[in-house]
Design a protein around this motif. Structure first.
Motif, PDB file in Angstrom:
ATOM      1  N   GLY A   1       0.807  -1.212   0.000  1.00  0.00           N
ATOM      2  CA  GLY A   1       0.000   0.000   0.000  1.00  0.00           C
ATOM      3  C   GLY A   1       0.834   1.253   0.000  1.00  0.00           C
ATOM      4  O   GLY A   1       0.314   2.348   0.233  1.00  0.00           O
TER       5      GLY A   1
ATOM      6  N   GLU B   1      -1.686   8.162   6.112  1.00  0.00           N
ATOM      7  CA  GLU B   1      -0.825   7.029   6.449  1.00  0.00           C
ATOM      8  C   GLU B   1      -0.972   6.555   7.902  1.00  0.00           C
ATOM      9  O   GLU B   1      -1.007   5.340   8.143  1.00  0.00           O
ATOM     10  CB  GLU B   1       0.643   7.369   6.165  1.00  0.00           C
TER      11      GLU B   1
ATOM     12  N   THR C   1      -4.126   4.287   7.902  1.00  0.00           N
ATOM     13  CA  THR C   1      -4.339   3.263   6.885  1.00  0.00           C
ATOM     14  C   THR C   1      -3.071   2.574   6.389  1.00  0.00           C
ATOM     15  O   THR C   1      -3.168   1.581   5.663  1.00  0.00           O
ATOM     16  CB  THR C   1      -5.039   3.880   5.662  1.00  0.00           C
TER      17      THR C   1
ATOM     18  N   ILE D   1      -1.339   3.725   4.111  1.00  0.00           N
ATOM     19  CA  ILE D   1      -1.213   4.090   2.699  1.00  0.00           C
ATOM     20  C   ILE D   1      -0.258   5.275   2.594  1.00  0.00           C
ATOM     21  O   ILE D   1      -0.410   6.261   3.320  1.00  0.00           O
ATOM     22  CB  ILE D   1      -2.573   4.472   2.090  1.00  0.00           C
TER      23      ILE D   1
ATOM     24  N   SER E   1      -5.352  -0.795  -5.778  1.00  0.00           N
ATOM     25  CA  SER E   1      -6.522  -1.113  -4.964  1.00  0.00           C
ATOM     26  C   SER E   1      -7.603  -0.036  -5.050  1.00  0.00           C
ATOM     27  O   SER E   1      -7.325   1.146  -4.888  1.00  0.00           O
ATOM     28  CB  SER E   1      -6.084  -1.274  -3.499  1.00  0.00           C
TER      29      SER E   1
ATOM     30  N   GLU F   1      -9.951   0.521  -2.901  1.00  0.00           N
ATOM     31  CA  GLU F   1     -10.081   1.166  -1.593  1.00  0.00           C
ATOM     32  C   GLU F   1      -8.983   2.196  -1.372  1.00  0.00           C
ATOM     33  O   GLU F   1      -9.241   3.288  -0.836  1.00  0.00           O
ATOM     34  CB  GLU F   1     -10.040   0.113  -0.476  1.00  0.00           C
ATOM     35  N   ASP F   2      -7.760   1.889  -1.798  1.00  0.00           N
ATOM     36  CA  ASP F   2      -6.667   2.832  -1.601  1.00  0.00           C
ATOM     37  C   ASP F   2      -6.869   4.103  -2.426  1.00  0.00           C
ATOM     38  O   ASP F   2      -6.642   5.210  -1.939  1.00  0.00           O
ATOM     39  CB  ASP F   2      -5.335   2.177  -1.963  1.00  0.00           C
TER      40      ASP F   2
ATOM     41  N   GLN G   1      -9.516   6.201  -0.769  1.00  0.00           N
ATOM     42  CA  GLN G   1      -9.015   6.916   0.405  1.00  0.00           C
ATOM     43  C   GLN G   1      -8.113   8.077   0.009  1.00  0.00           C
ATOM     44  O   GLN G   1      -8.171   9.160   0.620  1.00  0.00           O
ATOM     45  CB  GLN G   1      -8.264   5.945   1.321  1.00  0.00           C
TER      46      GLN G   1
END
Length: 335
Positions: free
Chosen positions: A29, A58, A61, A63, A272, A274-275, A278
């Protein structure tokens, strides 16, 4: 992977560093985003976005997005296609080229998706006053047999510069072309080694600021007439009129009436959902944070987020925009 080592790259590392990192950073991620050379706007805006994600996203998550310098849109397309980076900032023109596989782009990049329109790329064709007659882009004919920096080789700057100048009838075969990044172009202007430079960037562009600070009485940024804008837009309706107000740059005592195209943030389709959701949500929830890092981001707004996008939206970005009530046109919905 050593997370501290990756995070440091948010301040800019050579693009080659992404080669060895790409597979593992994507798996964790932690992503890499290509920008452009450090003297323009792509790089500092990319760093601003990566800093925002590091601070706001970050911790909750894991990320992260690390911004790296590159040669610009053309190289970013190549690096995304090869999986060396997962995100890239692109000129709208190169996004259109990439999706259709036209112009200087050798293939159709159907594995890429739009995330957001970021800000407008304002065209700065800066030349010495000695070649200025009309003050418009047609004065580029006075650079025949003179030296002009078109941008770094294989960059979006070079590509858009050649596209624009070709559309208004400038024969670059008659110009002594130099392939310099933004900062080196400003240095070469100051040192008398070139007579003009192509700097498409958000306003104010640091390389143009430097040139005006040192040469303000000796240089002009060329205007575009309505007719010249129509010529530029004969293939793609990307550019719009753009006025740079007097005083934007040092020693700039009158408005510059140029043109601008959108810059976009793109991602690989396999990042992703979801990433990307976000990341997109975090960007638009924290625009004041970005505005405080770089003024070009002041042009960003949710209502303009999908304007002029040349390729379908990443599903993660599309999900966020639907939640915000944006009407997504059919052409921007990925299959």
């Amino acid at each position: 992977m050593n997370r501290n080592r990756l995070c440091k790259s948010a301040l800019g590392v050579v693009a080659a560093a992404a080669v060895s990192l790409s597979a593992s950073v994507q798996a964790e991620g932690n992503y890499v985003m290509g920008t452009a050379t450090t003297g323009g706007t792509y790089y500092p805006v990319g760093v601003a976005i990566s800093t925002l994600i590091k601070v706001k996203l970050e911790p909750q998550t894991n990320i992260s997005v690390s911004a790296i310098s590159s040669a610009g849109s053309g190289e970013n397309l190549k690096l995304m296609d090869e999986g060396q980076i997962q995100f890239g900032i692109l000129q709208g023109l190169y996004g259109a080229y990439a999706w259709n596989g036209t112009g200087p782009v050798p293939q159709a990049y159907k594995n890429l998706r739009s995330v957001s329109m970021l800000w407008q790329n304002v065209e700065h064709f800066v030349v010495r006053n000695s070649v200025v007659d009309t003050g418009t882009i047609s004065d580029m004919t006075n650079l025949y047999d003179e030296s002009f920096s078109i941008g770094a080789r294989n960059s979006g700057t070079e590509g858009s510069g050649r596209f624009i100048l070709g559309k208004v009838g400038i024969d670059l075969e008659q110009v002594d072309i130099a392939y310099l990044g933004y900062g080196p172009s400003a240095d070469a202007m100051q040192n008398g080694n070139i007579d003009g430079m192509n700097i498409p960037a958000g306003v104010p562009a640091s390389a143009v600021t430097r040139a005006y600070a040192n040469l303000g009485d000796d240089i002009t940024t060329l205007d575009f007439t309505a007719e010249q804008l129509a010529q530029v837009n004969s293939d793609f309706e990307l550019w719009t009129p753009y006025t740079i107000p007097a005083g934007t740059y040092p020693n700039q005592d009158k408005d510059i009436n140029t043109i601008a195209q959108p810059n976009i943030m793109a991602a690989r389709a396999d990042v992703s959902e979801e990433d990307v959701y976000q990341i997109t949500k975090t960007i638009y929830a924290n625009l004041p944070f970005l505005n405080n890092i770089h003024p070009a981001t002041k042009a960003m707004a949710l209502e303009k987020a999908i304007a002029g996008l040349p390729m379908p939206l990443h599903p993660g970005a599309a999900r966020f925009y639907r939640e915000q009530g944006l009407d997504i046109p059919e052409r921007l919905i990925a299959e």
